[in-house]
Each structure stands twice: as structure tokens, then as C-alpha cells.
Design an enzyme around this catalytic site. Structure first.
Site, PDB file in Angstrom:
ATOM      1  N   ASP A  22       3.730   3.538  -2.831  1.00 18.77           N
ATOM      2  CA  ASP A  22       2.822   2.805  -2.874  1.00 18.77           C
ATOM      3  C   ASP A  22       2.706   3.202  -1.329  1.00 18.77           C
ATOM      4  OD1 ASP A  22       0.330   0.865  -3.652  1.00 18.77           O
ATOM      5  OD2 ASP A  22       0.242   1.760  -1.750  1.00 18.77           O
TER       6      ASP A  22
ATOM      7  N   ASP B  66      -2.791   7.291  -2.121  1.00 17.44           N
ATOM      8  CA  ASP B  66      -1.551   6.432  -1.612  1.00 17.44           C
ATOM      9  C   ASP B  66      -0.344   6.361  -3.144  1.00 17.44           C
ATOM     10  OD1 ASP B  66      -2.303   3.947  -2.126  1.00 17.44           O
ATOM     11  OD2 ASP B  66      -1.795   3.027  -0.852  1.00 17.44           O
ATOM     12  N   GLU B  67      -0.624   6.885  -4.035  1.00 21.36           N
ATOM     13  CA  GLU B  67       0.304   5.633  -4.829  1.00 21.36           C
ATOM     14  C   GLU B  67       0.750   6.654  -5.520  1.00 21.36           C
ATOM     15  OE1 GLU B  67      -0.336   2.705  -7.774  1.00 21.36           O
ATOM     16  OE2 GLU B  67      -2.377   3.193  -6.849  1.00 21.36           O
TER      17      GLU B  67
HETATM   18  P1  TTP Z   1      -4.488   0.283  -1.670  1.00 22.66           P
HETATM   19  O1  TTP Z   1      -2.705   1.056  -1.939  1.00 22.66           O
HETATM   20  O2  TTP Z   1      -4.526  -0.087  -2.845  1.00 22.66           O
HETATM   21  O3  TTP Z   1      -4.190  -0.226  -0.366  1.00 22.66           O
HETATM   22  P2  TTP Z   1      -3.989  -0.274   1.486  1.00 22.66           P
HETATM   23  O4  TTP Z   1      -2.162   1.214   0.928  1.00 22.66           O
HETATM   24  O5  TTP Z   1      -4.533  -0.478   1.849  1.00 22.66           O
HETATM   25  O6  TTP Z   1      -2.366  -1.451   0.995  1.00 22.66           O
HETATM   26  P3  TTP Z   1      -0.796  -1.953  -0.021  1.00 22.66           P
HETATM   27  O7  TTP Z   1      -1.187  -1.159  -0.621  1.00 22.66           O
HETATM   28  O8  TTP Z   1      -0.223  -2.519   1.172  1.00 22.66           O
HETATM   29  O9  TTP Z   1      -1.786  -3.414  -0.407  1.00 22.66           O
HETATM   30  O10 TTP Z   1      -5.352   1.664  -1.571  1.00 22.66           O
HETATM   31  C1  TTP Z   1      -4.846   2.750  -0.701  1.00 22.66           C
HETATM   32  C2  TTP Z   1      -5.992   3.183   0.091  1.00 22.66           C
HETATM   33  O11 TTP Z   1      -7.417   3.333  -0.610  1.00 22.66           O
HETATM   34  C3  TTP Z   1      -6.366   2.425   1.334  1.00 22.66           C
HETATM   35  O12 TTP Z   1      -5.874   2.941   2.355  1.00 22.66           O
HETATM   36  C4  TTP Z   1      -8.459   2.671   1.584  1.00 22.66           C
HETATM   37  C5  TTP Z   1      -8.362   2.734   0.109  1.00 22.66           C
HETATM   38  N1  TTP Z   1      -9.121   1.923  -0.478  1.00 22.66           N
HETATM   39  C6  TTP Z   1     -10.172   2.135  -0.289  1.00 22.66           C
HETATM   40  O13 TTP Z   1     -10.897   2.674  -0.240  1.00 22.66           O
HETATM   41  N2  TTP Z   1     -11.150   0.727  -1.014  1.00 22.66           N
HETATM   42  C7  TTP Z   1     -11.051   0.112  -2.034  1.00 22.66           C
HETATM   43  O14 TTP Z   1     -11.362  -1.099  -2.830  1.00 22.66           O
HETATM   44  C8  TTP Z   1      -9.453  -0.570  -2.296  1.00 22.66           C
HETATM   45  C9  TTP Z   1      -8.612  -0.484  -2.785  1.00 22.66           C
HETATM   46  C10 TTP Z   1      -8.028   1.335  -1.382  1.00 22.66           C
HETATM   47 MG    MG Z   2      -0.838   0.771  -0.652  1.00 23.22          MG
END
Ligand code: TTP
Ligand code: MG
Length: 407
Positions: free
Chosen positions: A10, A104-105
Site C-alpha cells: 500500500d 494504491d494497494e
Molecule cells: P489510502 O491508501 O487509504 O491512503 P494514503 O495512501 O493516502 O495513506 P496511507 O496508505 O499511507 O495511510 O488511500 C489511497 C489514496 O486514495 C489516497 O492517497 C487518496 C485516495 N483517497 C481518497 O480520495 N479518499 C479517501 O477517503 C481515502 C481514504 C483515500
Molecule cells: Mg495508501
């Protein structure tokens, strides 16, 4: 045979990390990405901004108050998707068994790769190095004997780290975690459990089974009991070969007027959803295709964060895509809706295989029962046997009034 090992990658603060990558002068500053208008919300914030209490889904106005010196950017989805594809292709070089969960995961199954490529932590580190060097992005990787352990481990690995949970550590690892750290336990279930005194996975494991059944019902209680013991043998669901699925129609007489066109769009959306559901796929991207009376054809698409096949999720997205079609094109000859970025349904712990398992962002099960019933009726009595209330006032589609599906 090596032991089963699933890794979960992720990206860290994904959108914000991309903004930093493309503008290194932002190094060290709080970066917030999201809707910048009055009613915008934060999509993500980097770790510097999180220190000020800024996080995903926070109203933007509040973010600006908490972190007045931050750098605020609106999302650049195309760029994020491009980098997402590069990251996913690095994972696919490690193993074809990659299951992408969101932009992203992804899970990837390295059970068969270990002898060749090294231990799970060596493989994870090698992936992290490649993603850093080739894509310029920080990524965290968790691993363990099952998907949900791997996903929980990633949270512990963040930011920018690796956490592999060995088989003999699983129970200790689980026991220490809050029940809310378990994927699939959203705020509502978490609250129900908290009220009966269950806060950690250990609490759930040692709870009176009858108490769990009373709180969650038999099926979910059994799923939770399995999970508290680390039992999860769900396999990686590799994306289908098929790249898109949908439905389009050419009209004998051009459609004129927003209401008429929207009604057809609504019906075509439901037909596209029906086809996707027959194939057991959910999607992240919807594409609208429009051809006007001058044979000018355009496509416009939109991508959502969580794969879904609920028409109630897609309808507002389709409407917003439709709103982007130039008004010069409003004598319509053809309309089509297709879905891409398809994933097979992933049965979650709370939804057995075969049942559509669509989980919303907070991990709670969404309403999927109504479309199921609709599909069943249609399968028996034909596509026009049942419709949605919006269409009842209008005549059912006249089969002679169109040339049928052209795609
Ligand atoms: P996440 O993987 O949940 O968050 P992140 O990558 O920003 O942070 P981390 O994994 O380090 O905790 O989400 C991936 C992307 O998806 C994030 O960069 C932006 C988008 N996103 C949204 O647009 N709305 C949301 O509510 C969430 C949780 C994420
Ligand atoms: Mg992330």
C-alpha cells in the site's frame, strides 16, 4: 512446497507523495490533496500534515484551519493512475498472482516464488526498492499466511516499512490488535462489539460464543470467531482477462432533451450493471460513449476508489460524466456505458462466496440484496420484467426503436 505467504503493498500517502515527486520543492512541507472548493474534502494528507490532525475525508475548510501553512493541491487522477499502473506492473513481475484492491494497494501471493526470489522480507524489500527507484514513491508492505493478516501487517509497517507476520506469531499479533484494525470491521460493527465489552481481537477470541451470536447474528459471529483465530484461506483473485463490459444502443430517432436522454442513460446503466453482474465482476471505472447526429463520437470516463457494481453508486457518477459532454452534442444517436478496471467479487469474511460482496470505504457491508432479487427476476422472466421506479412512468424501451446493442 513453501508455506503460503501473501504480501500486501500500500503506497504511503499516495496522492500527496505524487505531488511531492512532481514538485520536490515541497519536501518537508505539509501537503494536502483534495477538493479545494468550499465544500471540498481531503482525499489525503502527507504525514507532515497528519501531524496537524488533517486526514482523509476531513472537510477542507477544517483542514485549512488546522494546518494554515500547508500546501493545498487538487487531485490529478490521470497522473496517479499512471503511477499506479507502473507500481502494479512491478508486482506482476514478482508473480502473476496479483489482486489489485484500489488505486494504491494490492495483494500478491509469493508462496511459489520464495525459493527463487528469497524470503518474504527480502522480496518485500526488493519490491520497495524498485518502487522507490522506478516510480519515486514510498510503499509499505505487510505479509503473513493470509490476506487479512497481510493487510493488518501493512498498517503496522507504515510509513515506509515492512512487517512480516510469521505463522507462529499470528495469534499474538492478532490478540494485540484492536478489533477495529481487522479489515471488514467498520465503525458500526466496532461499536456493537464495544458495547458488549469486545475491544481487542483477544476479547473476541475469548468471548462467550453466544454473546457474539446475539450481537452479530450467527453468520457474522462465526466469521469473526474464525478471524480471531487467524483462519482465512481466501485465495488471490486475479483480475479477469476481460478488460471491459457494458452495453450500448443506437437510436432510430435522435434523442433530444435532457430528460429523455437521462432516462435512456439510466436504463442503459442498469443493463450494463446486469451484464457485469452475470460475469461476477465489479468495476472501478465507468465510461460513457456518446455519438451525436453528426456522427461525432466522444468518450468520457470516471474512476471511483472502491470497486462496486451497485447501480445506486454508479448513477451519480454517470450523471456527472454526462454533465461533461459538450452541449453542442445534445442530439444523441448512440449512448453506451461500459465498465473497466474489473475485479472479480471478492468474498469477504462476512459475505460468503457467490454472494456479491461489496464493501464500502468504512468496511461495512453495503445494501446489495435488492439488485440480487432484480437479477433473479430478470433471469427468469426477461430483462423487461422488472425495472426501477424511475422508469415506471415511462414506456419500456421499444425493441424496434433501436438497432439493439452495438457493442
Ligand atoms: P489510502 O491508501 O487509504 O491512503 P494514503 O495512501 O493516502 O495513506 P496511507 O496508505 O499511507 O495511510 O488511500 C489511497 C489514496 O486514495 C489516497 O492517497 C487518496 C485516495 N483517497 C481518497 O480520495 N479518499 C479517501 O477517503 C481515502 C481514504 C483515500
Ligand atoms: Mg495508501
Amino acid at each position: 512446497m513453501s508455506e503460503r505467504c501473501i504480501l500486501h503493498a500500500d503506497l504511503d500517502a499516495f496522492f500527496a507523495s505524487v505531488e511531492l515527486l512532481d514538485d520536490p520543492s515541497l519536501q518537508g512541507q505539509p501537503i494536502v490533496v483534495g477538493g479545494l472548493g468550499n465544500r471540498g474534502v481531503v482525499a489525503t494528507a502527507n504525514y507532515e500534515a497528519r501531524a496537524y490532525g488533517v486526514h482523509s475525508a476531513l472537510p477542507m475548510a477544517l483542514a485549512r484551519r488546522r494546518c494554515p501553512n500547508g500546501v493545498y493541491r487538487s487531485p490529478r487522477m490521470r497522473r496517479y493512475e499512471e503511477l499506479s499502473r507502473s507500481v502494479m506492473s512491478i508486482l506482476r513481475e514478482v508473480t502473476p498472482l496479483v489482486e489489485q484492491l484500489s488505486v494504491d494497494e494490492a495483494f500478491f501471493d509469493i508462496s511459489g516464488s520464495q525459493r527463487r526470489a528469497g524470503t518474504p522480507s527480502q522480496i518485500a524489500q526488493a519490491v520497495r526498492t524498485r518502487v522507490r527507484e522506478e516510480c519515486g514513491l514510498p510503499v509499505s508492505i505487510g505479509g503473513g499466511p493470509s490476506k487479512f493478516i497481510a493487510k493488518m501487517a501493512t498498517e503496522d509497517a507504515k510509513p515506509n516499512g515492512v512487517r512480516i507476520v510469521e505463522r507462529n506469531e499470528v495469534q499474538d499479533f492478532l490478540d494485540q490488535h484492536s478489533i477495529r484494525a481487522v479489515p471488514g470491521i467498520g465503525p458500526k460493527t466496532g461499536e456493537v462489539l464495544r458495547r458488549i465489552g469486545i475491544e481487542t481481537v483477544r476479547d473476541a477470541r475469548t468471548a462467550d460464543p453466544n454473546l457474539l451470536v446475539a450481537a452479530l447474528g450467527a453468520t457474522r459471529a462465526a466469521a469473526l470467531a474464525d478471524l480471531a483465530l487467524g483462519r482465512d484461506d481466501r485465495a488471490i483473485q486475479v483480475e479477469r482477462d476481460r478488460k471491459s463490459i457494458g452495453h450500448e444502443e443506437t437510436f432510430a430517432a435522435d434523442l433530444i432533451g435532457a430528460v429523455e436522454t437521462e432516462n435512456h442513460l439510466f436504463r442503459i446503466l442498469h443493463e450494463a450493471v446486469r451484464r457485469a453482474r452475470v460475469e461476477h465482476v465489479v468495476a472501478r471505472t465507468v465510461q460513457l460513449k456518446v455519438r451525436d447526429s453528426d456522427f461525432q463520437t466522444i468518450t468520457r470516463s470516471s474512476t471511483v476508489r472502491e470497486a462496486t457494481m451497485d447501480p445506486a453508486d454508479w448513477w451519480p457518477v454517470v450523471q456527472s460524466v454526462w454533465a461533461k459532454v459538450p452541449s453542442t452534442m445534445k442530439r444523441i444517436r448512440l449512448l453506451g456505458i461500459s465498465f473497466s478496471q474489473l475485479v472479480t467479487h471478492e468474498p469477504t469474511l462476512f459475505t460468503p462466496a457467490g454472494e456479491p460482496a461489496i464493501v464500502s470505504a468504512d468496511g461495512e457491508r453495503k445494501r446489495t440484496d435488492i439488485p440480487d432479487v432484480v437479477d433473479a427476476v430478470r433471469e427468469r422472466f426477461g430483462a423487461n420484467a422488472i425495472g426501477v421506479a424511475r422508469l415506471v412512468r415511462h414506456k419500456p424501451p421499444n425493441p424496434d426503436g433501436k438497432y439493439g446493442p452495438t457493442g
